[in-house]
Write an enzyme that holds these catalytic residues in place. Structure first.
Site, short mmCIF file in Angstrom:
data_model
loop_
_atom_site.label_atom_id
_atom_site.label_comp_id
_atom_site.label_asym_id
_atom_site.label_seq_id
_atom_site.Cartn_x
_atom_site.Cartn_y
_atom_site.Cartn_z
N GLY A 1 54.61 23.35 75.55
CA GLY A 1 55.70 22.67 76.25
C GLY A 1 56.99 22.68 75.45
N LEU B 1 58.78 20.25 73.90
CA LEU B 1 58.76 19.56 72.62
C LEU B 1 57.76 20.22 71.67
CD1 LEU B 1 59.86 17.27 70.93
CD2 LEU B 1 58.20 15.72 71.99
N ALA C 1 52.62 15.68 78.36
CA ALA C 1 53.07 14.65 79.30
C ALA C 1 53.34 15.30 80.64
CB ALA C 1 54.33 13.96 78.80
N THR D 1 56.14 15.37 83.00
CA THR D 1 57.55 14.98 82.88
C THR D 1 58.39 15.34 84.11
OG1 THR D 1 58.06 17.08 81.78
CG2 THR D 1 57.51 15.20 80.37
N THR E 1 59.68 7.31 77.14
CA THR E 1 60.89 7.67 77.86
C THR E 1 61.81 6.49 78.13
OG1 THR E 1 61.68 8.57 79.98
CG2 THR E 1 59.58 7.43 80.01
N ASP E 2 63.09 6.79 78.28
CA ASP E 2 64.07 5.80 78.72
C ASP E 2 63.80 5.34 80.15
OD1 ASP E 2 64.73 8.52 79.36
OD2 ASP E 2 66.71 7.88 80.03
N TYR F 1 56.73 8.25 87.24
CA TYR F 1 56.84 8.78 85.88
C TYR F 1 57.03 7.66 84.88
CZ TYR F 1 59.06 10.94 81.80
OH TYR F 1 59.39 11.29 80.52
N LYS G 1 54.27 6.32 82.06
CA LYS G 1 54.59 6.38 80.64
C LYS G 1 54.52 4.99 80.01
CE LYS G 1 55.78 9.48 78.48
NZ LYS G 1 54.98 10.42 77.63
N TRP H 1 66.37 12.09 77.97
CA TRP H 1 67.06 13.30 78.44
C TRP H 1 66.89 14.48 77.48
CZ3 TRP H 1 72.43 12.15 81.06
CH2 TRP H 1 72.28 11.16 82.04
#
Length: 296
Positions: A12, A14, A66, A68, A107-108, A131, A135, A156
């Site tokens: 992925g 990341l 994840a 995403t 995540t935000d 999502y 998370k 982001w």
């Protein structure tokens, strides 16, 4: 004892960023890392996951797996929760039982976007979509199971790897088509390569498991905030493009998943507790585009 660092989700965005950062390390340190891409392990197969963990016997697990795709999570709810909640629970159980430490990302989008100042770790989560809900559930399970470890909420993510907003915009600029971009959603753009570099430094320093003997949750995002429209304007400026970009509201750009209007993150606690921070998002974007050969 020498650490064995297992990176799940290595194919992925990341995960690829982690691989690139690890190649910059001295050879003895590089040999501590084991990267497991998706085609070598179906992390939704609990039996296969257990076999992998038993085989590698990691002392540190970095989970970059994840679900995403924010809109697809509204349709593939079971899979989103399996990857974002159940997998984290299984890794947390293994870590607690084996004494390993777990590095997990969130995540935000655990926030509802109703405030106007960057969110801190003490602000109350209230996700608007599947999502974000899945998370947040993963965060809570890891905190409940409480292995040694660290949860980093980020925002982001983009990079030269994989599928992400910046690469998509760069491709559209290359096609020469005018762009319409949402200007009423604000976050903290974060360069995945810089996030990975920060994390590689953390896990290769002595005593990661001792430092995070009980799970901590911190924010780690690019400094500052921007709308998607402002982010695209900066891409256009840095690449020297003359493409036309117009701002639209999110109401003009319908999507399956509701998104927070404001989800910028404050990473002050990361700096205060660990002495670490990421650069301003504009500088990070310039670094990414330079790596892509698109900016001086």
């Amino acid at each position: 004892m020498t650490d064995r660092i297992l990176v799940l989700g290595a194919s992925g965005q990341l995960g690829q960023a982690f691989q690139a950062e690890v190649t910059l390390l001295p050879q003895p340190v590089r040999q501590l890392f084991y990267f497991i891409p998706r085609h070598k392990l179906d992390v939704t197969d609990s039996a296969a996951l257990k076999r992998c963990l038993k085989q590698y016997a990691p002392t540190i697990i970095i989970n970059t797996c994840a679900f995403t795709a924010v809109d697809k999570a509204e349709q593939q709810i079971a899979l989103a929760w399996q990857l974002n909640e159940k997998l984290v629970a299984e890794l947390s159980d293994f870590a607690r039982a084996s004494g390993a430490a777990l590095l997990q990302f969130s995540t935000d989008y655990v926030f509802n976007g109703q405030q106007t100042k960057p969110y801190t770790e003490t602000d109350m989560p209230a996700p608007l979509n599947q999502y974000g809900k899945s998370k947040l559930a993963g965060e809570q399970l890891m905190l409940d199971i409480a292995p040694a470890g660290l949860i980093l909420r980020t925002s982001w993510l983009y990079s030269e790897f994989g599928h992400n907003f910046v690469r998509s915009i760069v491709n559209q600029i290359g096609q020469g088509n005018p762009l319409q971009v949402v200007n009423d959603q604000i976050g903290s753009p974060t360069y995945a390569s810089e996030l990975a570099a920060l994390c590689v430094g953390l896990v290769t320093a002595a005593g990661f498991a001792e430092r995070f003997a009980s799970t901590q949750l911190l924010h780690c995002a690019g400094q500052g905030q921007a709308s998607w429209y402002q982010l695209v304007q900066e891409i256009v400026r840095l690449t020297g493009s003359n493409i036309a970009v117009s701002a639209v509201s999110s109401k003009q750009w319908p999507a399956l998943a509701k998104r927070p209007a404001f989800s910028a993150l404050s990473s002050e606690a990361l700096t205060e507790q660990l002495g670490l921070s990421l650069p301003p998002w504009q500088d990070s974007l310039a670094s990414c585009l330079q790596k892509m050969g698109l900016s001086e």
